[in-house]
Design a protein around this motif. Structure first.
Motif, short mmCIF file in Angstrom:
data_model
loop_
_atom_site.label_atom_id
_atom_site.label_comp_id
_atom_site.label_asym_id
_atom_site.label_seq_id
_atom_site.Cartn_x
_atom_site.Cartn_y
_atom_site.Cartn_z
N PHE A 31 0.83 -1.20 0.00
CA PHE A 31 0.00 0.00 0.00
C PHE A 31 0.87 1.26 0.00
N VAL A 32 0.52 2.21 -0.87
CA VAL A 32 1.25 3.48 -0.93
C VAL A 32 0.85 4.33 0.29
N ILE A 33 1.86 4.79 1.02
CA ILE A 33 1.60 5.54 2.25
C ILE A 33 2.04 7.00 2.13
N ASP A 34 2.44 7.43 0.94
CA ASP A 34 2.97 8.78 0.75
C ASP A 34 2.02 9.60 -0.14
N PRO A 35 1.35 10.61 0.41
CA PRO A 35 0.43 11.43 -0.38
C PRO A 35 1.09 12.09 -1.60
N ASN A 36 2.35 12.48 -1.47
CA ASN A 36 3.02 13.11 -2.61
C ASN A 36 3.15 12.15 -3.79
N VAL A 56 -7.51 -0.40 -10.69
CA VAL A 56 -7.44 -1.81 -10.32
C VAL A 56 -6.66 -1.94 -9.01
N GLY A 57 -7.21 -2.71 -8.08
CA GLY A 57 -6.51 -2.93 -6.82
C GLY A 57 -6.39 -1.68 -5.97
N PRO A 58 -7.49 -1.02 -5.65
CA PRO A 58 -7.42 0.22 -4.88
C PRO A 58 -6.92 0.03 -3.46
N GLY A 59 -7.01 -1.20 -2.94
CA GLY A 59 -6.51 -1.46 -1.59
C GLY A 59 -7.27 -0.67 -0.55
N LEU A 60 -6.54 0.13 0.21
CA LEU A 60 -7.16 0.92 1.29
C LEU A 60 -7.61 2.30 0.82
N GLY A 61 -7.30 2.65 -0.44
CA GLY A 61 -7.84 3.89 -1.01
C GLY A 61 -6.87 5.04 -1.19
N SER A 62 -5.57 4.81 -1.05
CA SER A 62 -4.60 5.91 -1.17
C SER A 62 -4.71 6.62 -2.52
N LEU A 63 -4.56 5.85 -3.59
CA LEU A 63 -4.61 6.44 -4.93
C LEU A 63 -6.03 6.86 -5.29
N THR A 64 -7.00 6.12 -4.83
CA THR A 64 -8.41 6.43 -5.13
C THR A 64 -8.76 7.85 -4.72
N LEU A 65 -8.36 8.22 -3.53
CA LEU A 65 -8.67 9.56 -3.02
C LEU A 65 -7.99 10.64 -3.86
N ALA A 66 -6.75 10.37 -4.28
CA ALA A 66 -6.04 11.34 -5.12
C ALA A 66 -6.69 11.45 -6.49
N LEU A 67 -7.19 10.34 -7.02
CA LEU A 67 -7.88 10.37 -8.31
C LEU A 67 -9.16 11.19 -8.22
N LEU A 82 -12.80 -7.90 1.78
CA LEU A 82 -12.59 -7.09 2.98
C LEU A 82 -12.27 -5.65 2.59
N LEU A 83 -11.38 -5.48 1.63
CA LEU A 83 -10.99 -4.14 1.18
C LEU A 83 -12.12 -3.47 0.41
N ALA A 84 -12.78 -4.22 -0.45
CA ALA A 84 -13.88 -3.66 -1.23
C ALA A 84 -15.02 -3.20 -0.33
N GLY A 85 -15.24 -3.92 0.77
CA GLY A 85 -16.31 -3.56 1.69
C GLY A 85 -16.01 -2.30 2.48
N ARG A 86 -14.74 -2.04 2.77
CA ARG A 86 -14.36 -0.87 3.57
C ARG A 86 -14.22 0.39 2.73
N ALA A 125 -3.57 2.96 -12.10
CA ALA A 125 -3.57 1.94 -11.05
C ALA A 125 -2.16 1.60 -10.57
N ASN A 126 -2.08 1.19 -9.32
CA ASN A 126 -0.91 0.53 -8.77
C ASN A 126 -1.21 -0.96 -8.90
N LEU A 127 -0.76 -1.55 -10.01
CA LEU A 127 -1.16 -2.92 -10.33
C LEU A 127 -0.42 -3.94 -9.48
N PRO A 128 -1.12 -4.99 -9.03
CA PRO A 128 -0.43 -6.08 -8.34
C PRO A 128 0.67 -6.64 -9.24
#
Length: 282
Positions: A31-36, A56-67, A82-86, A125-128
């Protein structure tokens, strides 16, 4: 309208703890943890408010929020229930003004047959890492509405996707991607922006859609020739293609298009692969 708050290290670890989530290598969960970094990815992607982005593969939403800071709509495809539900709740908490422009689909991106909602115009996307090339090629084929995109992949894969014919890294990924788009390297990403940190470097690959080659054969027929040409990379095409055509067929095909049978697959661009596939399927 307020901009979304982005996720930093504390927020990422907090969400993971809440979900009792332990990132797995099997699903390529880093998971990307750096907003920059996520803002840089969005900037390099060139998306605008007119774009409908598939992630694809948004995970916890780091890139999603920036998009969601920039795009008109974001559709996220997530295989982990689990991730899709949260994720919708994370968007509602961090980007309430943008929540109506977001949807998540619980699906395997390798197997998805359609993407509901507005037609995607961009893939970011940050692809797997373990399935990055198959996912990219599948979505390029599935979604002809895609006009451009940018993906983060393992650095070596980024090199292969963007490699031109004749280079050491040119191969199946580069040849097949060239059917759909003009592909280029768009930068490097360090390991310390991920949690957990991967043991490989990452690279950005940008692409712009173009019309497929004009050919009398199908994409599947051309890709079969590409696969065979690189299955035994060191072999000349005359030998490498013996698994899909007879000696006589190959001789006739090379003669018809004026191609040296001793050339290797790494020397051929997508148009030459098309010409060879046409000659073999007459």
């Amino acid at each position: 309208m307020t901009s979304p708050r982005l996720l930093g290290p504390a927020e990422i670890r907090g969400l993971a703890a809440e979900l009792d989530l332990r990132p797995t290598k099997q699903r390529g969960q880093n998971f990307v943890i750096d907003p920059n970094t996520v803002r840089r990815i969005v900037r390099e992607s060139g998306i605008t408010a007119d774009d409908v982005v598939v992630e694809v593969g948004p995970g916890l939403g780091s890139l999603t929020l920036a998009l969601l800071e920039v795009a008109g709509h974001v559709t996220a495809i997530e295989v982990d229930s689990l991730l899709a539900g949260r994720l919708p709740r994370t968007i509602a908490e961090y980007a309430p003004d943008q929540a109506s422009r977001f949807q998540v689909i619980l699906e395997d991106a390798l197997k998805i047959a359609e993407v509901p909602g507005p037609a995607p115009t961009a893939l970011v996307a940050n692809l797997p890492y373990n399935v990055s090339v198959p996912v990219l090629l599948h979505l390029m084929a599935l979604l002809p509405s895609l006009r451009h995109g940018l993906v983060m992949v393992q650095a070596e894969v980024a090199d292969r996707l963007a490699a031109p014919p004749g280079s050491k890294t040119y191969g199946v990924p580069s040849a097949k991607a060239a059917w759909f788009a003009d592909v280029r390297r768009a930068g490097a990403i360090g390991r310390n922006v991920f949690w957990p940190a991967p043991n490989v470097d990452s690279g950005l690959v940008a692409w712009t859609h173009h019309a497929p080659p004009t050919t009398a054969v199908t994409r599947e027929q051309v890709f079969a020739v590409i696969d065979a040409a690189f299955a035994q990379r060191r072999k000349a095409l005359r030998g490498a293609l013996r698994g899909i055509a007879s000696v006589e067929q190959l001789s006739d095909a090379f003669s018809t298009i004026g191609m040296d049978p001793l050339v290797r697959g790494e020397a051929l661009g997508i148009d030459e692969f098309c010409a060879l596939a046409e000659a073999l399927n007459r």
